[in-house]
Design an enzyme around this catalytic site. Structure first.
Site, PDB file in Angstrom:
ATOM      1  N   LYS A  81     -52.369   1.065  40.210  1.00  0.00           N
ATOM      2  CA  LYS A  81     -53.466   0.524  41.263  1.00  0.00           C
ATOM      3  C   LYS A  81     -54.598   1.341  41.635  1.00  0.00           C
ATOM      4  O   LYS A  81     -54.385   2.555  41.765  1.00  0.00           O
ATOM      5  CB  LYS A  81     -52.475   0.246  42.564  1.00  0.00           C
ATOM      6  CG  LYS A  81     -52.359  -1.219  42.972  1.00  0.00           C
ATOM      7  CD  LYS A  81     -51.688  -1.201  44.220  1.00  0.00           C
ATOM      8  CE  LYS A  81     -51.842  -2.503  44.876  1.00  0.00           C
ATOM      9  NZ  LYS A  81     -50.936  -2.668  46.371  1.00  0.00           N
TER      10      LYS A  81
HETATM   11  O1  G3P Z   1     -50.299  -4.630  48.758  1.00  0.00           O
HETATM   12  C1  G3P Z   1     -51.303  -4.233  49.642  1.00  0.00           C
HETATM   13  C2  G3P Z   1     -51.479  -5.125  50.690  1.00  0.00           C
HETATM   14  O2  G3P Z   1     -50.376  -6.287  50.515  1.00  0.00           O
HETATM   15  C3  G3P Z   1     -51.494  -4.805  52.076  1.00  0.00           C
HETATM   16  O3  G3P Z   1     -51.178  -5.686  52.951  1.00  0.00           O
HETATM   17  O4  G3P Z   1     -50.651  -6.442  55.323  1.00  0.00           O
HETATM   18  O5  G3P Z   1     -51.235  -3.984  55.049  1.00  0.00           O
HETATM   19  O6  G3P Z   1     -52.971  -5.884  54.780  1.00  0.00           O
HETATM   20  P1  G3P Z   1     -51.355  -5.603  54.578  1.00  0.00           P
END
Ligand code: G3P
Length: 212
Positions: A81
């Site tokens: 990533k």
């Molecule tokens: O994989 C990263 C992404 O899904 C982050 O999600 O909920 O932290 O915005 P969030």
């Protein structure tokens, strides 16, 4: 549509491995796992044979490439990533040439996704929940990205990320997004409907009345 689990918690992955096609992690999720990250990644790659995303923390091209090469040694299903910055996309180009797969992350707009695809990213991760949080329309951004990739036949796959609720998964599937990565609680909710529970309770109570 493929469903990935967005977590670094091995117990969640072990429980859901039968249904998920891959796993995505990030530094925040790694911190929540509370264990040495390399060790965690080794375990995850053993449980799930699909792609497992692990994020670099270096901010410069050279550092990212170096970190990516180390992470890629963990298992052959590791995907690196990389944040969608100028340095990040330079690193993506280099990693492509080295045969290391990349998932360009922290994507919040169609132009960012277009540049990532041009640099040879295997995956891009638009963060729909965070776009919505800021008053935008996360799924509209996904629709634009899918259209652009289709127009130019980019092989880059969209991973709908930052998924907050089942509605995001349904919207992703309706748009034809190839992958959504979902946190464990959202995956649980995909199975559930109150009418299913009520229906089972009623069938079981009626079954008691059937002469035997
Ligand atoms: O994989 C990263 C992404 O899904 C982050 O999600 O909920 O932290 O915005 P969030």
């Amino acid at each position: 549509m493929e469903i990935y689990l967005d977590t670094a918690k091995v117990e969640e992955i072990r429980e859901m491995a039968w249904i998920v096609d891959g796993v995505t992690t990030n530094p925040t999720l790694a911190a929540q796992a509370g264990r040495p990250f390399r060790e965690v990644l080794q375990e995850i790659c053993h449980i799930v044979r699909g792609p497992v995303s692990a994020e670099v923390v270096a901010q410069d091209e050279e550092g990212m490439v170096k970190e990516a090469q180390e992470l890629a040694k963990i298992a052959d299903n590791i995907v690196i990533k990389i944040p969608v910055t100028v340095e990040g996309l330079k690193a993506v180009r280099r990693l492509k040439a080295l045969g290391i797969k990349t998932n360009v992350t922290l994507v919040f707009s169609a132009p960012q996704a277009l540049l990532a695809a041009k640099c040879g990213a295997d995956y891009v991760s638009p963060f729909v929940g965070r776009i919505d949080d800021h008053g935008g329309d996360g799924m509209a951004v996904v629709a634009e990205i899918l259209r652009i990739f289709e127009n130019y036949k980019f092989p880059t796959k969209v991973i709908v990320a930052s998924v907050r609720h089942p509605g995001h998964v349904v919207a992703a599937a309706t748009l034809g997004a190839p992958i959504a990565t979902v946190p464990y609680p959202v995956l649980q909710r995909l199975f559930q409907h109150p009418l299913t529970d009520q229906g089972i309770a009623r069938f079981l109570s009626d079954w008691e009345k059937v002469p035997r």
